[in-house]
Design an enzyme around this catalytic site. Structure first.
Site, PDB file in Angstrom:
ATOM      1  N   CYS A 290     -57.110 -44.432   8.886  1.00 23.93           N
ATOM      2  CA  CYS A 290     -56.536 -45.343   7.905  1.00 23.93           C
ATOM      3  C   CYS A 290     -56.501 -44.714   6.526  1.00 23.93           C
ATOM      4  CB  CYS A 290     -57.309 -46.652   7.919  1.00 23.93           C
ATOM      5  SG  CYS A 290     -56.970 -47.528   9.441  1.00 23.93           S
TER       6      CYS A 290
ATOM      7  N   GLU B 259     -72.773 -11.637   7.925  1.00 27.45           N
ATOM      8  CA  GLU B 259     -72.816 -12.925   8.636  1.00 27.45           C
ATOM      9  C   GLU B 259     -71.433 -13.568   8.771  1.00 27.45           C
ATOM     10  OE1 GLU B 259     -77.074 -14.175   6.551  1.00 27.45           O
ATOM     11  OE2 GLU B 259     -75.173 -14.968   5.822  1.00 27.45           O
TER      12      GLU B 259
END
Ligand code: LLP
Length: 460
Positions: free
Chosen positions: A385, A312
């Site tokens: 921020c 996978e």
């Protein structure tokens, strides 16, 4: 500091997957980048920034390389399958491209599963993982005949059995086992050691008990064992050790319990390069042959025929097929302890790529809108921020960089859009696919209106 882009932009030979940039990346005579045959200036004019760009041909090529590598490595031994791990990045378009290349799609939530189904991927070609699947997720999987329903624990095995009983069906399940392997990579994404949340331990006997329990359960059919050892792994040793442990358990089930287990899935985790300073990871062919060697040795040792084998990969298919475009805004230079450092702010940041702040991940960048000149030491930062809002810790970029220039950050295709947030109420960028000179949205850009639309107080 990294500034060797022009070398890297050369197309990789067929089968190579160690590039940092998509193979269709070019610097045009004008100095501007083009990707997938589309000049970056056109992309920015039509779609804006920040923008995720996915080179679809590169995605498809990497999917093909994995499929061929597995087929070749196991040619005389077993049937193989490759499932694209959608957690790296999933939308309907990429699920369809993966399916067109003959891959299945691996999912881990109701949302991912619904996306793969909406793409038209047949249930039998979809996997579903998760250490705490809801009833709704298990029910959706059973209703669509999901091929790889990967059960993570004994309570979940009982839950699947009971939901299957309610529906009068028999659920095909794989069991996720943990092999005790610690293969390196960041602690937050390592998954096969004992002291973490996933899977059934082989060492403490839980895996073997689950095999017996699964076989005893009336509404469950045990189709496979599954192992995933972690992510961004750059060495083959861990994969070999994990494969050996899973195959040993499977052979034990046959020989001591008389239980046939037709398939094993060795998960994902194959590492990629983010900058040219990263070492070159083993190729898909190398990873696949390690798994095939382990399988051949197990057959030799135990006399039990090899199982069907699947894997996978997510990041190694989509990571370097994607890049992010940002527009340069404010610039300042500070005196750092080791000399001057220029801070270049861009119009995105930790909300579109949380990997630097989460894992200390390093990326590189290049000037994409015009030819680069002599570089200076630069840190690219976002607009959020937080001072940790770093996009690229250190890169050499032209001294004359100015507001309005476009920067490209490569290898952001995996775990970028899929982990993006709305931190600071920043809308998530969309994803544009480029291919053969054409560009189109495959995931639309969010707007502030989308964010406000979820605010129950809006307009009241
Ligand atoms: N299969 C399973 C069961 C997984 O848990 C994962 C990843 C994969 C496959 C695909 O792994 P890949 O080939 O993409 O490494 N957010 C982290 C990565 C988390 C990976 C979680 N599981 C990052 O940005 O590095």
């Amino acid at each position: 500091m990294i500034n060797r882009l022009d070398i890297l932009a050369a197309p990789e030979p067929d089968g190579a997957t160690s590039g940092v940039w998509p193979t269709t990346l070019r610097r045009l005579d004008s100095g501007e980048f083009s990707v997938g045959g589309v000049p970056v200036g056109e992309l920015v004019a039509e779609f804006g920034t920040p923008l995720y760009v996915l080179d679809e041909a590169e995605f498809a090529r990497r999917a093909r390389v994995w499929k061929a590598a597995m087929g070749e490595a196991f040619a005389d031994l077993a049937e193989t399958d490759v499932y694209y791990a959608g957690k790296a990045f999933l939308c309907i378009a990429v699920a369809r491209t993966a399916a067109m290349e003959g891959l299945g799609v691996d999912t881990c939530t109701e949302g991912e599963l619904a996306t793969a189904l909406a793409a038209g991927v047949p249930g039998s070609r979809i996997g579903l993982h998760g250490n705490n699947k809801s009833r709704a997720e298990i029910s959706l999987a059973l209703d669509h005949g999901i091929g790889h329903l990967v059960v993570d624990s004994l309570p979940e095995l009982a839950l699947v059995d009971s939901i299957a009983a309610e529906r009068g069906v028999v659920a095909d399940v794989m069991l996720r086992v943990t092999t005790g392997v610690h293969a390196g990579g960041h602690e937050h994404i390592a998954t096969a050691h004992e002291d973490q949340k996933f899977g059934l331990s082989i060492a403490d006997g839980a895996a073997r008990r689950a095999v017996e329990r699964a076989v005893g359960a009336e509404h469950v059919r045990l189709t496979g064992l599954h192992s995933h050892i972690g992510s961004q792994i750059l060495a083959v040793a861990g994969f070999r050790a994990a494969a050996e442990a899973v195959l040993r358990l499977r052979a034990e089930a046959v020989r001591e319990l008389g239980i046939e287990i037709p398939e094993v899935d060795f998960g994902g985790g194959y590492g990629v390069r983010y900058t040219v300073l990263d070492s070159i990871p083993p190729s898909p062919a190398e990873f696949a042959s390690i798994l095939a060697e382990a399988a051949a040795a197990n057959v030799e040792e135990t006399g039990v025929p090899a199982p069907r084998v699947s894997i996978e990969p997510g990041r190694s298919i989509v990571g370097p097929a994607g890049m992010t475009l940002y527009t340069v805004g404010t610039i300042k230079t500070v005196e750092a302890e080791d000399g001057p450092r220029r801070y270049v702010s861009v119009d995105g940041g930790m909300s579109d790529n949380p990997r630097p702040i989460l894992y200390g991940a390093d990326y590189t960048a290049a000037l994409a809108s015009r030819a680069p000149s002599e570089g200076v030491r630069t840190r690219i930062v976002g607009k959020h921020c937080e001072s940790g809002d770093i996009v690229v810790r250190s890169v050499s970029l032209p001294a004359d960089l100015a507001a309005g220039d476009i920067l490209a950050v490569p290898a952001t295709g995996a775990y970028g859009r899929s982990m993006a947030s709305n931190y600071n109420h920043v809308p998530r960028p969309g994803v544009v696919a480029v291919r053969d000179g054409r560009a189109r949205w495959i995931v639309r850009r969010e707007t502030v209106a989308d964010i406000l639309a979820l605010d129950a107080g809006y307009g009241k």
